[in-house]
Design an enzyme around this catalytic site. Structure first.
Site, PDB file in Angstrom:
ATOM      1  N   TYR A 227       0.908  -1.237  -0.027  1.00 48.55           N
ATOM      2  CA  TYR A 227      -0.067   0.072  -0.128  1.00 48.55           C
ATOM      3  C   TYR A 227       1.134   1.265   0.093  1.00 48.55           C
ATOM      4  O   TYR A 227       0.403   2.270   0.682  1.00 48.55           O
ATOM      5  CB  TYR A 227      -0.884   0.008   1.226  1.00 48.55           C
TER       6      TYR A 227
ATOM      7  N   TYR B 251     -14.173  -4.129   3.155  1.00 46.30           N
ATOM      8  CA  TYR B 251     -12.872  -4.503   2.612  1.00 46.30           C
ATOM      9  C   TYR B 251     -12.908  -6.087   2.785  1.00 46.30           C
ATOM     10  O   TYR B 251     -13.020  -6.235   3.879  1.00 46.30           O
ATOM     11  CB  TYR B 251     -11.814  -3.824   3.248  1.00 46.30           C
TER      12      TYR B 251
ATOM     13  N   ASP C 299     -17.723 -12.282   6.731  1.00 50.22           N
ATOM     14  CA  ASP C 299     -16.372 -12.107   6.619  1.00 50.22           C
ATOM     15  C   ASP C 299     -15.900 -11.577   8.069  1.00 50.22           C
ATOM     16  O   ASP C 299     -16.224 -10.484   8.235  1.00 50.22           O
ATOM     17  CB  ASP C 299     -15.898 -11.162   5.509  1.00 50.22           C
TER      18      ASP C 299
HETATM   19  C1  LIG Z   1     -12.499  -8.050   6.773  1.00 48.02           C
HETATM   20  C2  LIG Z   1     -11.187  -8.783   6.167  1.00 48.02           C
HETATM   21  N1  LIG Z   1     -11.305  -9.637   5.147  1.00 48.02           N
HETATM   22  C3  LIG Z   1     -10.239 -10.158   4.576  1.00 48.02           C
HETATM   23  C4  LIG Z   1      -9.119  -9.343   4.782  1.00 48.02           C
HETATM   24  C5  LIG Z   1      -7.750 -10.046   3.870  1.00 48.02           C
HETATM   25  O1  LIG Z   1      -6.918 -10.669   4.915  1.00 48.02           O
HETATM   26  P1  LIG Z   1      -5.610 -11.029   4.247  1.00 48.02           P
HETATM   27  O2  LIG Z   1      -4.818  -9.654   4.345  1.00 48.02           O
HETATM   28  O3  LIG Z   1      -4.982 -11.940   5.302  1.00 48.02           O
HETATM   29  O4  LIG Z   1      -5.429 -11.515   2.947  1.00 48.02           O
HETATM   30  C6  LIG Z   1      -8.864  -8.595   5.834  1.00 48.02           C
HETATM   31  C7  LIG Z   1      -7.622  -7.873   5.954  1.00 48.02           C
HETATM   32  O5  LIG Z   1      -7.375  -6.926   6.546  1.00 48.02           O
HETATM   33  C8  LIG Z   1     -10.028  -8.164   6.327  1.00 48.02           C
HETATM   34  O6  LIG Z   1      -9.781  -7.149   7.325  1.00 48.02           O
END
Ligand SMILES: Cc1ncc(COP(=O)(O)O)c(C=O)c1O
Length: 431
Positions: free
Chosen positions: A30, A159, A253
């Site tokens: 990033y 996200y 998620d």
């Molecule tokens: C809610 C959520 N899903 C998916 C991800 C992606 O995870 P990773 O960075 O381990 O690929 C993140 C990462 O911040 C997240 O906060």
């Protein structure tokens, strides 16, 4: 990071990194590499502290992207990983299984038992866990002979990761992937149903397009990396109702919210509704090793249970169910079971509330919100994010604002004094 060797030498002198030549070869996350400030070199971590190569110690306000929930280097997790390392760091998961993965799958199924989420697919990162969830949802319909349900509904402000499928269901702006708009699969990104109008809009979309939709994906209660936005438990409940009404799968998620962060083991426990698929990662190993899990309810798994080989879930990351990661996760779950983690989170919540409240009086502060071990100060805007980040370092804390938010997601084991230093640093810096 400058490409010029003499400039690099100067920067490396400011922050001593033993192998400074390597900086020429790193591509940082990033970051606009042309302008990114030199990253801080870390030589060790312990508890809630980050020890820099130059000897300074920072109190960690974000627990390595909210993974290190028991603090760094927890002796119980370290011992478990060391034991596993001595016998078998990794073995492929195709045709083979091992004790750590079996134990972890059983323990996750037990923890998620109230929701009937009991079939665990392991992977190695949150993004991949999300990809697996999407793949399960898309293939679920095809396996049942229903074609055309190829779209996913997800939400503005969300996200879900940095792989293609995960990017496509993240908010194109706050989810960091705006430059790839048009290059990713087209999904339906819509406002969360937080009130009557947004609920009606969502319902209209579902009513018109449900035969083209496989699933709804949401981060329940808190949208994390897309802006640390909170919503009421009614929102996941509405989504469950609508998913049921239109016969869609519902994916939670919980990569950010899961494993204690919002005050319960899983955020869905505060909503009274269950997803069909849940994704977990981040704090799963207590922040020590990369591991993720996509856990499905029985009816999802049953759609793949067949005499037809084509109905199998064709996924299998090389490092899935890595034995070290599973050992770390089992040790982390031991700590959740035997130490008062959720009570610690409740205490952190109260301290964050009190400690961040003075921010409300500061100019430029829009909102302060706290839930579990998450404290967020939303600003009108952040003019110079690098300068702000640097100010926190000068205060002896590691806090990494993004977008227009300054947030704290400390380890659940943080002592009161350190947490007070974090919140007062936030107040002082923002003042
Ligand atoms: C809610 C959520 N899903 C998916 C991800 C992606 O995870 P990773 O960075 O381990 O690929 C993140 C990462 O911040 C997240 O906060």
């Amino acid at each position: 990071m400058p490409g010029n060797a003499s400039e690099n030498k100067g920067l490396a002198e400011v922050i001593p990194i033993r192998s400074e030549a390597g900086l020429e070869h790193l591509w940082l996350p990033y970051a606009q590499m042309k302008a990114v400030p030199l990253p801080l070199a870390v030589k060790a971590t312990h508890g809630c502290r980050i020890v820099l190569a130059d000897g300074r110690e920072l109190i960690d306000g974000i627990a390595s992207w909210w993974t290190a929930c028991h603090g760094y280097n927890h002796p119980h997790i370290r011992a478990a990983v060391e034991r596993q390392l001595a016998t078998m760091p990794h073995v492929m998961f195709g045709g083979l299984v091992h004790e750590q993965a079996l134990t972890l799958a059983r323990r996750l199924a037990d923890l998620l038992g109230s929701a009937n989420l009991d079939r665990v697919f392991f992977s190695e990162s949150g993004s991949v866990a999300v990809e697996v969830a999407l793949k399960m949802a898309l293939q679920y319909w095809r396996n049942r002979g229903v074609y055309g349900r190829d779209r996913i509904v997800a939400f503005k402000g969300g996200y879900h990761g940095d792989t293609s499928g995960a990017m496509a269901i993240s908010d194109p702006q706050s989810g960091f992937h705006g430059t790839l708009t048009g290059a990713l699969p087209q999904q339906i990104i819509i406002d969360l149903p937080v009130d009557e109008a947004s609920t009606a809009t969502l319902e209209l979309v579902l009513a018109q397009h449900s035969e083209r939709i496989a699933a709804i994906v949401v981060e329940p209660l808190i949208q994390g990396a897309g802006g640390m936005r909170f919503h009421d438990a009614q929102v996941p409940r509405t989504l469950r109702t609508l998913a049921d009404r239109y016969g869609l799968l519902l994916i939670f998620d919980e990569i950010f919210t899961g494993l204690g962060r919002t005050g319960t083991m899983f955020a869905f426990e505060q909503t009274g509704v269950f997803p069909d698929i849940i994704t977990l990662s981040k704090a799963l190993t207590g922040g020590t090793l990369p591991l993720a899990a996509t856990v499905a309810r029985r009816h999802v798994f049953e759609a793949f249970w067949s005499d037809d080989p084509a109905k199998a879930l064709m996924h299998g990351p090389t490092f899935m169910a890595n034995a070290l990661g599973c050992a770390a996760a089992n040790a982390s779950l031991d700590l959740f079971a035997r130490e008062p983690r959720l009570a610690q989170v409740a205490k952190i919540e109260a301290l964050l509330r009190a400690g961040l409240e003075p921010c409300l009086k500061l100019a430029g502060v829009k909102k302060v919100r706290v839930k579990g071990a998450i404290g967020v100060v939303e600003l009108d805007r952040i003019e110079n994010i690098n300068q702000l980040r640097q100010r926190f370092i000068e205060e002896g804390v590691f806090v990494r604002p993004f977008g227009s938010v300054v947030y704290l997601t400390p380890a659940f084991t943080i002592v009161e004094e350190d947490l007070a230093k974090l919140t007062s640093a936030v107040v002082r810096v923002l003042a």
